[in-house]
Design an enzyme around this catalytic site. Structure first.
Site, PDB file in Angstrom:
ATOM      1  N   ARG A 198      64.077  45.294  16.345  1.00  0.00           N
ATOM      2  CA  ARG A 198      63.576  45.887  17.589  1.00  0.00           C
ATOM      3  C   ARG A 198      62.052  45.998  17.611  1.00  0.00           C
ATOM      4  NH1 ARG A 198      68.126  47.916  20.281  1.00  0.00           N
ATOM      5  NH2 ARG A 198      69.812  48.499  18.881  1.00  0.00           N
ATOM      6  N   ARG A 242      76.054  56.629  25.927  1.00  0.00           N
ATOM      7  CA  ARG A 242      75.792  55.752  24.781  1.00  0.00           C
ATOM      8  C   ARG A 242      74.770  56.379  23.840  1.00  0.00           C
ATOM      9  NH1 ARG A 242      71.721  50.899  24.795  1.00  0.00           N
ATOM     10  NH2 ARG A 242      72.079  50.087  22.710  1.00  0.00           N
ATOM     11  N   HIS A 251      64.106  41.594  23.041  1.00  0.00           N
ATOM     12  CA  HIS A 251      63.904  40.952  21.747  1.00  0.00           C
ATOM     13  C   HIS A 251      64.391  39.508  21.692  1.00  0.00           C
ATOM     14  CE1 HIS A 251      63.402  45.180  20.948  1.00  0.00           C
ATOM     15  NE2 HIS A 251      64.651  45.383  21.325  1.00  0.00           N
ATOM     16  N   ASN A 271      62.909  47.946  31.800  1.00  0.00           N
ATOM     17  CA  ASN A 271      63.513  48.220  30.500  1.00  0.00           C
ATOM     18  C   ASN A 271      64.551  47.121  30.312  1.00  0.00           C
ATOM     19  OD1 ASN A 271      64.924  49.071  28.268  1.00  0.00           O
ATOM     20  ND2 ASN A 271      64.883  51.229  28.828  1.00  0.00           N
ATOM     21  N   ALA A 320      68.202  45.132  25.157  1.00  0.00           N
ATOM     22  CA  ALA A 320      68.254  44.170  24.050  1.00  0.00           C
ATOM     23  C   ALA A 320      67.610  42.827  24.399  1.00  0.00           C
ATOM     24  CB  ALA A 320      69.696  43.962  23.614  1.00  0.00           C
ATOM     25  N   PRO A 359      70.749  45.457  29.909  1.00  0.00           N
ATOM     26  CA  PRO A 359      72.093  45.687  29.378  1.00  0.00           C
ATOM     27  C   PRO A 359      72.267  47.043  28.698  1.00  0.00           C
ATOM     28  CG  PRO A 359      70.953  44.015  28.088  1.00  0.00           C
ATOM     29  CD  PRO A 359      70.100  44.301  29.281  1.00  0.00           C
ATOM     30  N   ASN A 360      73.426  47.609  28.959  1.00  0.00           N
ATOM     31  CA  ASN A 360      73.909  48.865  28.373  1.00  0.00           C
ATOM     32  C   ASN A 360      73.204  50.112  28.886  1.00  0.00           C
ATOM     33  OD1 ASN A 360      75.878  47.591  26.663  1.00  0.00           O
ATOM     34  ND2 ASN A 360      74.145  46.887  25.437  1.00  0.00           N
ATOM     35  N   GLU A 408      56.578  47.151  30.636  1.00  0.00           N
ATOM     36  CA  GLU A 408      57.770  47.224  29.797  1.00  0.00           C
ATOM     37  C   GLU A 408      57.941  48.668  29.321  1.00  0.00           C
ATOM     38  OE1 GLU A 408      59.160  45.550  25.400  1.00  0.00           O
ATOM     39  OE2 GLU A 408      57.215  44.985  26.203  1.00  0.00           O
ATOM     40  N   ASP A 419      59.329  34.062  30.699  1.00  0.00           N
ATOM     41  CA  ASP A 419      58.871  33.049  31.656  1.00  0.00           C
ATOM     42  C   ASP A 419      58.861  33.588  33.076  1.00  0.00           C
ATOM     43  OD1 ASP A 419      58.484  31.202  29.632  1.00  0.00           O
ATOM     44  OD2 ASP A 419      60.343  30.104  30.034  1.00  0.00           O
ATOM     45  N   HIS A 426      60.623  51.565  27.169  1.00  0.00           N
ATOM     46  CA  HIS A 426      61.769  51.833  26.302  1.00  0.00           C
ATOM     47  C   HIS A 426      61.892  53.339  26.167  1.00  0.00           C
ATOM     48  CE1 HIS A 426      62.157  47.646  25.288  1.00  0.00           C
ATOM     49  NE2 HIS A 426      60.843  47.630  25.127  1.00  0.00           N
ATOM     50  N   ILE A 427      63.098  53.820  26.178  1.00  0.00           N
ATOM     51  CA  ILE A 427      63.367  55.250  26.055  1.00  0.00           C
ATOM     52  C   ILE A 427      63.074  55.721  24.637  1.00  0.00           C
ATOM     53  CG2 ILE A 427      65.199  56.991  26.158  1.00  0.00           C
ATOM     54  CD1 ILE A 427      66.459  55.129  28.390  1.00  0.00           C
ATOM     55  N   SER A 428      63.540  54.970  23.670  1.00  0.00           N
ATOM     56  CA  SER A 428      63.319  55.328  22.263  1.00  0.00           C
ATOM     57  C   SER A 428      62.033  54.675  21.773  1.00  0.00           C
ATOM     58  CB  SER A 428      64.499  54.866  21.404  1.00  0.00           C
ATOM     59  OG  SER A 428      64.552  53.458  21.362  1.00  0.00           O
ATOM     60  N   TYR A 473      69.309  58.134  23.050  1.00  0.00           N
ATOM     61  CA  TYR A 473      68.959  57.934  24.458  1.00  0.00           C
ATOM     62  C   TYR A 473      69.082  59.192  25.317  1.00  0.00           C
ATOM     63  CZ  TYR A 473      69.231  53.082  23.021  1.00  0.00           C
ATOM     64  OH  TYR A 473      69.037  51.888  22.367  1.00  0.00           O
ATOM     65  N   ARG A 521      62.982  52.282  14.747  1.00  0.00           N
ATOM     66  CA  ARG A 521      64.365  51.831  14.685  1.00  0.00           C
ATOM     67  C   ARG A 521      64.490  50.570  13.832  1.00  0.00           C
ATOM     68  NH1 ARG A 521      67.044  51.973  20.282  1.00  0.00           N
ATOM     69  NH2 ARG A 521      68.866  51.845  18.938  1.00  0.00           N
TER      70      ARG A 521
END
Length: 142
Positions: free
Chosen positions: A108, A17, A77, A71, A74, A9-10, A95, A84, A97-99, A22, A104
């Site tokens: 997170r 954004r 978390h 990625n 949200a 998402p996002n 996995e 599963d 993540h950009i940040s 990001y 943060r």
């Protein structure tokens, strides 16, 4: 080699954004560059804001590709469903993540999916994806 990159998402709003977190680049342009750097790697790509669609795509590819770069945004978390799903796949998942999520908000700092993944890469901007792709390439060589 066949790798699927999945954004949650996002992440369709990359470049728009919160660019201070990001960056200013959209993902599609970065993906084109990544494909040029690794022309021998078939890279599929999928993005959705819907948890069930992410699960469906992971299940579709997760028994026939060499690796999945995820990625989950949200959902990282919150999603037991993604945890599963990842556990049920034959293909390994990294996995990303950009940040740096540990710099943060406190919520997170915990990933529900990390324990199901081969590893986690965070904090290197869009290069987090490249590092994940390279992890699959290097693991296939040795």
């Amino acid at each position: 080699m066949k790798i699927l990159i999945v954004n949650g998402p996002n992440l369709n709003l990359l470049g728009k954004r919160e660019p201070e977190i990001y960056g200013h680049r959209g993902f599609e342009g970065y993906l084109e560059e990544l494909r040029k750097v690794y022309p021998d790697v078939e890279m599929g790509y999928f993005q959705s804001n819907v948890e069930g669609e992410l699960v469906d795509k992971l299940q579709e590819w997760g028994f026939s590709c060499d690796g999945i770069v995820l990625n989950a945004g949200a959902y990282t978390h919150t999603s037991v469903a993604l945890y599963d799903c990842i556990r049920s796949l034959e293909s390994p998942v990294v996995e990303v993540h950009i940040s740096n999520v540990y710099q943060r908000e406190e919520f997170r700092h915990h990933s529900l999916i990390a324990a199901a993944c081969r590893g986690t890469i965070c904090g290197f901007g869009l290069d987090s994806y490249r590092l994940a792709v390279e992890s699959f390439i290097h693991n296939s060589l040795g």
